[in-house]
Structures are given as C-alpha cells and as structure tokens.
Design a protein around this motif. Structure first.
Motif, PDB file in Angstrom:
ATOM      1  N   LYS A  34     -15.611   1.958 -16.878  1.00  0.00           N
ATOM      2  CA  LYS A  34     -14.403   1.201 -17.235  1.00  0.00           C
ATOM      3  C   LYS A  34     -14.765  -0.250 -17.409  1.00  0.00           C
ATOM      4  CE  LYS A  34     -11.192   4.114 -14.716  1.00  0.00           C
ATOM      5  NZ  LYS A  34     -10.443   4.219 -13.472  1.00  0.00           N
ATOM      6  N   LEU A  35     -14.267  -0.801 -18.474  1.00  0.00           N
ATOM      7  CA  LEU A  35     -14.561  -2.211 -18.696  1.00  0.00           C
ATOM      8  C   LEU A  35     -13.650  -3.104 -17.847  1.00  0.00           C
ATOM      9  CD1 LEU A  35     -15.298  -2.848 -22.459  1.00  0.00           C
ATOM     10  CD2 LEU A  35     -16.717  -3.412 -20.493  1.00  0.00           C
ATOM     11  N   PHE A  36     -12.386  -2.865 -17.967  1.00  0.00           N
ATOM     12  CA  PHE A  36     -11.428  -3.692 -17.207  1.00  0.00           C
ATOM     13  C   PHE A  36     -10.469  -2.819 -16.447  1.00  0.00           C
ATOM     14  CE2 PHE A  36     -12.740  -6.831 -20.383  1.00  0.00           C
ATOM     15  CZ  PHE A  36     -13.029  -7.892 -19.539  1.00  0.00           C
ATOM     16  N   SER A  37     -10.320  -3.171 -15.207  1.00  0.00           N
ATOM     17  CA  SER A  37      -9.322  -2.465 -14.375  1.00  0.00           C
ATOM     18  C   SER A  37      -7.954  -3.102 -14.626  1.00  0.00           C
ATOM     19  CB  SER A  37      -9.704  -2.600 -12.904  1.00  0.00           C
ATOM     20  OG  SER A  37      -8.636  -2.210 -12.112  1.00  0.00           O
ATOM     21  N   ILE A  39      -6.062  -4.004 -12.605  1.00  0.00           N
ATOM     22  CA  ILE A  39      -5.841  -4.971 -11.541  1.00  0.00           C
ATOM     23  C   ILE A  39      -5.960  -6.391 -12.041  1.00  0.00           C
ATOM     24  CG2 ILE A  39      -8.243  -5.201 -10.736  1.00  0.00           C
ATOM     25  CD1 ILE A  39      -5.353  -4.587  -8.396  1.00  0.00           C
ATOM     26  N   TRP A  40      -6.567  -6.530 -13.139  1.00  0.00           N
ATOM     27  CA  TRP A  40      -6.751  -7.883 -13.696  1.00  0.00           C
ATOM     28  C   TRP A  40      -5.441  -8.483 -14.199  1.00  0.00           C
ATOM     29  CZ3 TRP A  40     -10.620 -10.875 -12.677  1.00  0.00           C
ATOM     30  CH2 TRP A  40     -11.806 -10.311 -12.249  1.00  0.00           C
ATOM     31  N   LEU A  69      -3.039  -8.810 -12.428  1.00  0.00           N
ATOM     32  CA  LEU A  69      -2.507  -9.557 -11.278  1.00  0.00           C
ATOM     33  C   LEU A  69      -2.833 -11.063 -11.363  1.00  0.00           C
ATOM     34  CD1 LEU A  69      -0.825  -8.343  -9.021  1.00  0.00           C
ATOM     35  CD2 LEU A  69      -2.871  -8.395  -7.599  1.00  0.00           C
ATOM     36  N   PRO A  70      -4.098 -11.404 -11.511  1.00  0.00           N
ATOM     37  CA  PRO A  70      -4.362 -12.850 -11.597  1.00  0.00           C
ATOM     38  C   PRO A  70      -3.716 -13.476 -12.821  1.00  0.00           C
ATOM     39  CG  PRO A  70      -6.367 -11.567 -11.929  1.00  0.00           C
ATOM     40  CD  PRO A  70      -5.346 -10.605 -11.491  1.00  0.00           C
ATOM     41  N   ALA A  86      -0.254 -14.158 -11.870  1.00  0.00           N
ATOM     42  CA  ALA A  86      -0.227 -15.275 -10.920  1.00  0.00           C
ATOM     43  C   ALA A  86      -0.467 -16.574 -11.656  1.00  0.00           C
ATOM     44  CB  ALA A  86      -1.289 -15.050  -9.842  1.00  0.00           C
ATOM     45  N   LEU A  87      -1.368 -16.504 -12.573  1.00  0.00           N
ATOM     46  CA  LEU A  87      -1.689 -17.714 -13.315  1.00  0.00           C
ATOM     47  C   LEU A  87      -0.473 -18.174 -14.131  1.00  0.00           C
ATOM     48  CD1 LEU A  87      -4.284 -19.389 -13.506  1.00  0.00           C
ATOM     49  CD2 LEU A  87      -4.767 -18.253 -15.693  1.00  0.00           C
ATOM     50  N   LEU A 119       2.556 -17.477 -13.573  1.00  0.00           N
ATOM     51  CA  LEU A 119       3.591 -17.949 -12.632  1.00  0.00           C
ATOM     52  C   LEU A 119       3.297 -19.381 -12.211  1.00  0.00           C
ATOM     53  CD1 LEU A 119       6.070 -16.464 -11.349  1.00  0.00           C
ATOM     54  CD2 LEU A 119       4.674 -16.291  -9.284  1.00  0.00           C
ATOM     55  N   LEU A 150       5.484 -22.683 -12.868  1.00  0.00           N
ATOM     56  CA  LEU A 150       5.947 -23.547 -11.782  1.00  0.00           C
ATOM     57  C   LEU A 150       5.495 -24.984 -11.997  1.00  0.00           C
ATOM     58  CD1 LEU A 150       5.481 -21.401  -8.550  1.00  0.00           C
ATOM     59  CD2 LEU A 150       7.612 -22.317  -9.455  1.00  0.00           C
ATOM     60  N   GLY A 151       4.281 -25.062 -12.423  1.00  0.00           N
ATOM     61  CA  GLY A 151       3.743 -26.397 -12.641  1.00  0.00           C
ATOM     62  C   GLY A 151       4.514 -27.133 -13.726  1.00  0.00           C
ATOM     63  N   SER A 174       7.924 -28.086 -12.495  1.00  0.00           N
ATOM     64  CA  SER A 174       7.975 -29.200 -11.545  1.00  0.00           C
ATOM     65  C   SER A 174       7.708 -30.516 -12.255  1.00  0.00           C
ATOM     66  CB  SER A 174       6.973 -28.973 -10.423  1.00  0.00           C
ATOM     67  OG  SER A 174       5.654 -29.066 -10.928  1.00  0.00           O
ATOM     68  N   LYS A 211      14.316 -41.695   2.786  1.00  0.00           N
ATOM     69  CA  LYS A 211      15.415 -41.025   3.477  1.00  0.00           C
ATOM     70  C   LYS A 211      16.727 -41.193   2.745  1.00  0.00           C
ATOM     71  CE  LYS A 211      14.231 -40.799   8.352  1.00  0.00           C
ATOM     72  NZ  LYS A 211      14.544 -41.397   9.652  1.00  0.00           N
TER      73      LYS A 211
END
Lengths: 879, 205
Positions: free
Chosen positions: A13-16, A18-19, A21-22, A25-26, A28, A32-33, A36, A58
């Motif tokens: 397998k070349l790519f799972s 699971i990749w 996921l990052p 995340a990236l 996301l 967010l960046g 903000s 304050k």
C-alpha cells in the motif's frame, strides 16, 4: 518434513487512509489561524482626562453589556493633559467606530435611584461606547458624562418643563400606573426660569405618552392617614428617595413625538386639570389646603389654597375633571366635620383628617360653568321648605343647646336651631324646626318643656329616679305637649317653653283662675303660694299679699282654680287656717290640725254660707280669723274695759247666755287703766249688738248664798255680756262695764220697774218676786238713790205675768221668817218658801184688774212695803 | 546473527501473544489476523504523529480555560496558566503542570518522530536506546492527560456563575487530541519493524 509453502501475495500500500487525519488537522488549524487573524480586532485610541479606574488588560469596552473591546495599553498624552488609552476592539465593532461614536468611562455609582454600573463593581470599570455616525475613526475623545440616552427608535424622549427640579435626578423613574416605564435622562436650565428635564420612555411604553398627557411629580411619600388605616402611597422606593414622575394617558389622543415638551406639575391633582371654583366663606377655620370635597362620600376635589379676600375668605377648590358635570349653579357646598355627641361620633375619621367640604349638586341643568360658590356652615336641608319653624320664648335658658332634639312622646320630631336672647334682652328665644309630618301636632295651646336628664321624684310612696339618654344630658332636649285645643298653629308662631310640666299646667290653670282679693288686718300668716282649701281640698293659691298703706291693712289676692269658680258664686267666706286649732271647752277639747302644707305655709279656707239670701261680693271680702268667725260672718268691735278686768282672748260675748261673739284679742292700753279688747260679733247678731246704745259688761263668776252665778266662768274665765241696743246708730267702739246693767239678763218685753225701800235688807240681785207663791219676776239690781235716802231696786216681771201687775199692785218684803208670837193668839209663824227663807223674796198682790189706764209704766218706782196688809192677800182680781 | 521468529517460522499473535506458525493467516487460538510484520503501522503512526504535531500549535496558542472570577473573565493558555501558577508562588505545581502539559507532549512527539525516523530511514541508533526511549514515551504519555483531568474536574466543580466559573476553551480539545493522537501513534506502531531494520547494525553493540 516438507511443507509446501503456499504463495503469499503481499500487496504494497502506498498510502494509508490514516493520512487523512493530519490533513484534516492541518486544515482545521489553518482555518483557526485564519479566523483568529481575521478576528484579531481593531486597535483604537481613546483620550481620557485621567486613567483613574482604567486598568490595562482588564478594563473592557462594552456596548449594551456586550464586551466589544479591551484596554491594551495606557499612555500619557503628549501635552500631559490626559491619557491615551489603547483599546483593542472586537472586529465586529468596526462599523461603530465612527467619528461621532462616543466613549465614556462607567464607574460604579451608588445613588438613591439605584446602583448604577453594578456590574462595574465586580468586573471593574468599563468603557461604554455609543455608536455614532460619520467616517471611520480610530482616535476618540472620551465623554466626561454619560451622554443622554440615545434618541432612537427604542423609545421616546420628551422634555418636561418645570420651575424647579425638585428631588428629581438623572435616573429618577417615570411611572405610568406605578409601572416604571422610563427614567429621567438629563436635565438642564432653560434660561434662568425653567428647568427642562429630558425624560426617556422605553420603547414598549412609548405609545402611552400622548400629546395631551399630563406629567406630575410623585416624589416622596403620600401618607393618607385615616381611621380606616394609614395608607402610604408611593410610586416606588426609588421615588420616595429620589423622586419620580408619573403621567396620564388619554386613549384617544395622538401619541407624543420625540422632543415634545410638557409641563411638569407638582401633584396629580394639579396635573389632572379639573375645574377650579372659588368658595367664599366668612370663617376659614376648618378649610385648609387639601381639604377634601366630598359628594356622597366620594372625593371629587380638594381645596388648593385659601386666602383673605375683601368679603371674607376665598378658597380655591379644584374639582376633578370627571366630576365637573356635577357643578351647577345651584349646587351647595358646606363644611362638615366630625360630630361628637353622646349618641356617638359621626365621621370620627375627620377628627384626624379634618373637616371635609360636602357638596350637593343642584338639580338644574348645566348652564354656564359657575366659578364661585358660598360655603355654607351646615348641611342644607332638603326638607327645609317644608319644615315647620317655631319660635319659643322662655324667661331663661334651661340648658338647651342648639341642635338639641325636640321630642314628642320621646320621639324626635325636630331640633333646636338656635338659642339667643330676644332683642330686648328680656327673655331667651329658641328657634325650632319640626319635621313636616309632625307639624300637625301643634296647637295654639301647645307648649314645650325641657327634658330633665335626671328626674328624682321623692315622695312618701318612694323615690323614683328617671333618667333620659345622654344627649339629653349634654344638649338638653325639649318636649312638645300638644295641648287640648284644636286650633292649628299658624306659621312662625310664638310658643312658650316652660320649666316643667307643672309650671306649664300652672300657667294655663292660672290663666283660667278667678282672682279674689281679701282684706285682712294682718298678713294672716300666708304668703304667695299658700294653699286655699275648700273642705280640705285645695282649690287655689294665694297669689300675693300686699300691704295697703291707705287702709292700713293687707290685700291678699287669691287665685281660685277654674273648676271651683262656681263656689265663688255662692255666698262664701274665707278664713285663715291655724296650723293647729285647739278649742278646749267644757264640752271637750277639739284639736284641729291643718294640712301639712297649709300648716307650713299658712293657708286659707273657703266656706259656703247657708244663707242664700246673703250675697257677698267677691271683690272685697274679709279674711276671718277662724272658721267660726267666718261662718258667722263676724264683725269686729272694740271694747274698752277697766284694767282690772280679767278678760282674756277667746272669751265669749254672750247675750242671755248665748254666744253672739268672741273676744279675739285683749291688750292693755298705754295708760295702764284700760284694756282694749278686739272682739267679733257673729254676723247674724251683729246687727243688734253694734248699735251705739248696746251695753257690754264683764261677767264673772259670783258665788253667793243664792248660788253660783255664771259658774262656767270659773273655768273659762270671765266673758262679756251684751245687751242689745235700739239706736239706729252703729258703732264698733264700746265701753264695757265691770258689772252688768240690771236688766242685762232680762227679756226685753218684761215689765221693768223699780222698787224703793229704806234699806236693802236681805234683798239681793235675783231675789224673786212671787205672785201667789209663784215666781213672776225678780230683783235685777239695786242702787242707792241719788239722794242717798233710799235704796232703789230694779226689778222686772216676766212678760207672761206682766198683766198681773199694775198701778194698784202692792209689793212687800217676804224675806225671813215672820214669827208673830201673841200671848193669846199663840205663835204664828209665817214664812214663804225655803228659798225665801234663805235668799229673801218679795210678794206682790194686785187689787184691780189691769186696765189700759192703770198699766204700770216702764221704770215706774213703787215702794216696797215691809208688812203686808191682810186685805192684800185677799185681792183676787180676775185678770 | 540472532535468529528471529520469522526465521524459524513462528509468528506472534499481537492479540493473545500465541506463537503461531507463519503459515497460518489467523491465530490458532484467538482467530485474530496474523501479520509477520505490519508495515502499514509505520504509516499510521506517522500520520497520527503529524496530526498531533499540528494540533499542538492551537493547543498552545489558544486559551485552554476560561476562568470567570468576580466577573472578570480570564483566558488562560497552557503557558500563561503555568506562569500564573509561578506568579502565585506555586512552583511545584507549576512544574508538574509544565511537565505534564508542555514537556511530555513535546517529548512524546519528538521522541516518536525520532523513533519513526529511525525505522523509516534506517538511522543507526542503538536499538537498546531506542527501546528504552520507546518505553519511556509510552509510559509517560498517559500522564499528559493530567492537565485535562484537572480541567475537567475544575469545570465540573467550579460553577458559581459570575462570581467564579471555569470553562474549557478550544485549546483543551486540541490538547486532548494531541495527547490522544500521540498515544495512538505509539500504540499502532509495530515495534517488530524496529528489530528487522536495526538488527544488522546492532551487531556491533
């Protein structure tokens, strides 16, 4: 052992997966960046006079409670006149950051209206922002004061004009029906006369403010203390302390616009308009500012003020507008306070709240709106015109106060309006009014009597105490007594108020009394009010006793009650009653005690005479000393006696042994030689014994051999004998002798004559004269002859024997025993009766028959023989 | 040369630790699928680790808690929180939190990346050192959850409205994911791969 290896296929397998996921995340993180960065905010600068209360990091910037920024940094202004505060604003606030946007510092502020910025107390001061228009800006000047609330679509901002701010302050609440609907936003002076107060009404209530709304101050507490309790009215706690404004709203009126100006009134009363009327009165007491005007117990207005005017006191009263229609020209105002009486307290709450002005609308249709009324002092009486007015007079006020009740059979039928003196100050005048339905009770002889609150009736039967109700105690009350007449009373008649029923009865009785004036020598022990009795029944009163100087006697005026007037038409006499009358005689002792009242006051009795022929004039009657004298209609005479006579009062005056009068008084005269006796002759005899030639003499007991003469006088004392006279001349003055005249006791038509002798011998008064042994007369007296040479003996012959004696008669002394002793003839004793033996006697014999020519004249003098001729005894003329 | 299991035809079941013949495709005891070597685990571990590394950024940048104290809202990142503790003279706690929240995640990520690099690129590192490091990472990794644990308890207990309130901020999620992903990364890696690659070079040791 050999194994056959199965082929194994390995798939690279070349790519799972699971990749992913990052990558996610990236992505996301990148999002967010970016976000903000995008929302990082805008930095602005605000210039504040001082940084007090602003903390870096304050202090927040808030808009309507939403945080839209935060202080990042504080730097001092270049010219040292303040600080520049760097604020990082939320990126969403960017549209607000315009030239006219306002910033100000909100600090916690505890004031009476409330704690402002309470959140700032915890979160710290913050900077408030009010967005404005204009181009974008990043530098702002902070406001010193919070700006007035924004005029916008959220609510309505109106201005109130007032002459003073009062206790209002920014933030003071605005109420509508006690619901806070807004607040005072700001205030400012308008010129130097008026204060303009900006008021903000919240959006949801904005429609309540109408073009014709009235605003009034509701600051403080309105305490309404009455007997029903104390009612404290206030809009809210804040308005008690910090004031508040309330307003009215009229459904029909158009809604007010922003910036409309209204007048701020002092109170609801003034604010709500109403109708002002003037009440004029003479006396302003009881009417004060705020005195309520009440109609059927409902407040319809109040007095605004009162002031002195040229014709009394003028009070300005304000009617509430909704009651304005009640005001008509013939409306009546009157002052009414609490009414305290023993029957209770009327309107007791007014003791505390003060009097109220009562109002009674008129009945006329509304005409022009009247502006001035007269304040009456008392309630108008709707029945006034029908009420019966009366005037009573009385000699003095008997404790009757105005408003005292008038009663009939203890039922109130009216009341006393006023008590005052009459114009001439001689009497007290009462004005009464009677309820119309009772007017028919009045008669021309009706009268009034004050009610006694306490009547104590003490008599021998017991004591009865009668009390009336308490109002009688305090105000008094008067009772109507209807009277017997059936003549109705005319209006405004004058009736009398008597002190008591008795007085009234007396008064009316007296009007019908017959008056009789008696004449008396003395005051007769009677006084005004002494009773007059007829057969021990009171028939009248002595009305007066007056001294009459002219005749030196007393005039006693009697008043005889009506029903006894018929007695006066009959022959009557009056006599005074002694308190106690003791008549003691040989017949017994008779004690008569007068009635107690008469005994104390003295009394007079009326008696009727049997003689119907004798009519007595009632005008001038005589008051007799006693019943006997009166019934005898005695006539007074005056006797003069020698001082030695032992005559006493009550001695009888007798004729022939019969009483014809009596001595009432014996007095020693000043010359000490004589007595003056006042005596009465009984009326029927007075005729005879008041003639000038009447003889009066004293009769005393005489004891002699012949017997006791007048033995009664031994006990009763001497009495007066009287001989009737014949003269036509009347006299009341007589001189009484000590001895009676010879013929005092001789009947008138007896034959009177005188016998003459040398010596009295055994002759005495009473020596009988015998005719044939029968007594036909007697010696009545004797005296010496004027020459002194003989004794004259007055004698009389009883009338029935008169004809036996005439000029031919011979009288001889038959006294003693005549003893004729002769030597041859023997002794002859001649004697009369035993009486003659003892008392002596005279015999008489007549020779001829009595003829007209030989009648013995009265007063003839005959000689008394000493010795009888024999032949005389033989004379037997037939008579 | 040391003999390996596959050399003698044996394969370990990762589930039940049963030694099976390499010829079997499924564990004769638990019927789990048998792999002589799981090469895909390396990729998985890399993916998870990279994800964790990415998430570590927001976890540190964004505030991890929102603390409302008397109306004052305070956003604390992990680092500012530690600073706050330091300023509050709570140094030991600060050190613990620092260790658990910053040090451990970084060490884990760095350590795992070294480990994975060593496997993937045949970096000659002593097998022994790597294993020690790997065990250390695996053991310490779970302690990183301390911070989240504290936050979750605080959030549950401290809830007094405006006066005092603590709330988790977005960084908490990121941080939790970092910990989770690193743990997973360590877990999914087939450590036998290490041995295959490093064995020859390790002879010198």
């Amino acid at each position: 052992m050999t194994q056959i290896e199965s082929p194994k296929v390995v798939k690279k397998k070349l790519f799972s997966p699971i990749w992913l996921l990052p990558i996610v995340a990236l992505a996301l993180g990148a999002w967010l960046g970016i976000k903000s960065i995008k929302e990082s905010g805008i930095e602005i600068q605000i210039h504040f006079p001082s940084a007090t209360g602003i903390d870096v990091g304050k202090t927040l910037v808030k808009y309507q409670g939403l945080t839209v920024g935060k202080v990042k940094d504080i730097g001092i202004d270049e010219d040292l006149k303040g600080v520049n505060v760097k604020v990082m604003m939320d990126y969403r606030a960017k549209p607000f950051l315009n030239k006219e946007t306002l910033f100000w510092l909100v600090t916690p502020k505890a004031s009476i209206t409330g704690v402002e910025g309470l959140d700032a107390l915890f979160s710290g001061n913050y900077i408030a922002i009010q967005p404005g228009k204009g181009s974008d800006a990043t530098f702002f000047e902070a406001e010193r004061q919070p700006p007035p609330m924004l005029i916008g679509s959220e609510g309505v901002m109106v201005e109130l004009s007032s002459d003073k701010l009062g206790s209002l302050d920014v933030g003071s609440p605005i109420f509508f029906r006690q619901i806070p609907v807004g607040s005072v936003a700001s205030y400012r002076l308008d010129g130097n006369q008026r204060v303009l107060i900006s008021v903000f009404i919240q959006e949801q209530y904005a429609r309540l403010v109408k073009k014709n709304s009235h605003f009034w101050n509701v600051s403080g507490v309105k305490i309404d203390a009455s007997l029903t309790g104390i009612q404290v009215n206030s809009e809210s706690l804040a308005s008690i302390l910090a004031g508040g404004v309330s307003f009215s709203s009229d459904d029909a009126a158009p809604i007010a616009q922003n910036g409309d100006t209204f007048t701020l009134f002092d109170s609801e009363t003034t604010a709500l308009g109403g109708i002002e009327v003037n009440l004029t009165m003479a006396d302003g007491s009881g009417v004060n500012k705020g005195t309520r005007i009440v109609y059927r117990g409902i407040n319809i207005g109040s007095v605004l003020n009162k002031q002195l005017s040229h014709d009394g006191i003028t009070a300005v009263a304000k009617f509430e507008p909704q009651y304005g229609s009640l005001l008509t020209n013939d409306g009546v105002f009157w002052l009414e306070g609490a009414d305290i009486s023993l029957s209770g307290i009327k309107n007791p709450e007014r003791l505390l709240t003060g009097s109220v002005i009562n109002f009674l609308p008129g009945i006329k249709a509304q005409t022009a709106m009247p502006t001035s009324f007269i304040l009456q002092s008392k309630a108008p009486d709707l029945l006034q015109s029908k009420k019966r007015l009366l005037t009573l007079t009385s000699s003095e006020n008997m404790g009757i106060a105005p408003s005292a009740e008038v009663r009939y059979k203890q039922i109130p039928i009216g009341k006393v309006l006023s008590v005052k003196l009459t114009k001439d100050l001689s009497a007290v005048e009462y004005q009464l009014e009677l309820q119309p339905e009772f007017a028919s009770l009045l008669r021309s002889d009706s009268y009034f009597v004050p009610e006694s609150a306490l009547t104590v009736n003490a008599s021998l039967d017991g004591i009865s105490v009668k009390t009336r109700d308490f109002t009688t105690f305090t105000q008094g009350a008067i009772s109507l007594f209807q009277g017997h007449g059936d003549t109705p009373l005319t209006a405004n008649s004058n009736l009398t108020l008597f002190s008591s029923v008795d007085a009234a009865t007396d008064f009316y009785d007296r009007q019908q009394q017959t008056h009789v004036t008696l004449v008396s020598q003395d005051g007769a022990d009677v006084s005004q009010g002494s009773p007059i009795y007829y057969k021990k029944m009171q028939i009248g009163l002595v009305e007066s006793v007056n001294w009459q100087s002219k005749t030196e006697d007393f005039a006693i005026k009697l008043a005889i009650d009506k029903q006894f007037q018929s007695l006066l038409k009959k022959p009557n006499v009056f006599w005074r009653n002694s308190a106690m009358d003791i008549s003691a005689s040989l017949a017994g002792i008779d004690v008569a005690v007068a009635p107690l009242q008469g005994a104390l006051k003295g009394s007079i009795s009326l008696g009727l005479l049997d003689d119907s022929d004798k009519t007595s004039s009632a005008a001038h009657l005589k008051l007799y000393e006693s019943k006997q004298l009166a019934l005898a209609q005695a006539q007074a005479i005056r006797l003069t006696l020698p001082a030695s006579s032992k005559l006493a009062a009550k001695a009888a005056i007798r004729y022939q042994g019969h009483q014809v009068g009596e001595v009432s008084q014996v007095k020693l005269n000043a010359d000490l030689n004589t007595l003056t006796a006042t005596a009465y002759l009984y009326g029927e005899y007075a005729e005879h014994f008041s003639r000038s030639d009447c003889e009066y003499h004293l009769v005393d007991a005489q004891i002699s051999l012949a017997g006791i003469k007048a033995p009664a006088t031994l006990i009763t004392g001497p009495y007066i004998g009287v001989l009737p006279g014949k003269s036509n001349q009347k006299s009341t003055q007589f001189v009484a002798n000590l001895t009676a005249s010879s013929y005092a006791n001789v009947v008138e038509d007896a034959l009177k004559f005188t016998l003459e002798d040398k010596n009295l011998g055994s002759m005495k008064i009473g020596t009988p004269i015998f005719f044939r042994g029968i007594k036909v007369g007697q010696i009545d007296g004797y005296s010496l002859s004027t020459q002194g040479n003989s004794v004259l003996m007055q004698a009389h012959i009883e009338p029935q024997y008169k004809h036996l004696v005439n000029q031919s008669s011979q009288f001889w002394d038959a006294s003693g025993i005549k003893v004729d002793v002769g030597l041859f003839s023997g002794a002859q004793i001649e004697a009369g009766s035993l009486e003659t033996l003892l008392a002596g006697g005279i015999n008489v014999a007549t020779k001829d028959t009595t003829q007209a020519n030989n009648r013995l004249a009265a007063g003839a003098i005959l000689t008394l023989q000493h010795k009888a001729e024999t032949e005389w005894q033989d004379w037997t003329p037939s008579q | 040369m040391k003999q390996q299991g596959k050399d003698i035809g044996l394969c370990l079941c990762k589930m039940c630790r049963q030694l099976n013949s390499t010829e079997l495709t499924h564990c004769q005891r638990c019927q789990a699928e048998l792999h002589i070597r799981d090469y895909s685990s390396l990729q998985k571990s890399w993916a998870l680790l990279i994800t964790a590394a990415i998430l570590l950024v927001p976890a540190n940048i964004y505030p991890i808690t929102i603390l409302t104290n008397q109306g004052q809202v305070r956003h604390d990142t992990i680092f500012s929180g530690i600073l706050h503790l330091v300023n509050s003279d709570m140094l030991p706690i600060a050190m613990i939190v620092f260790t658990a929240s910053i040090l451990v995640p970084w060490i884990k990520i760095i350590g795992l990346s070294i480990y994975l690099c060593a496997i993937s690129f045949d970096i000659p590192i002593s097998k022994k050192k790597l294993m020690v490091g790997f065990h250390a990472i695996e053991w310490i990794g779970r302690w990183s959850m301390l911070d989240l644990f504290v936050i979750s308890i605080t959030v549950a207990l401290v809830n007094m409205g405006q006066l005092l309130d603590a709330k988790p901020a977005p960084a908490a999620t990121a941080f939790a994911l970092v910990i989770l992903l690193t743990q997973l990364a360590a877990k999914v890696l087939d450590t036998r791969l290490l041995w295959d690659r490093l064995e020859p070079q390790d002879d010198t040791n």
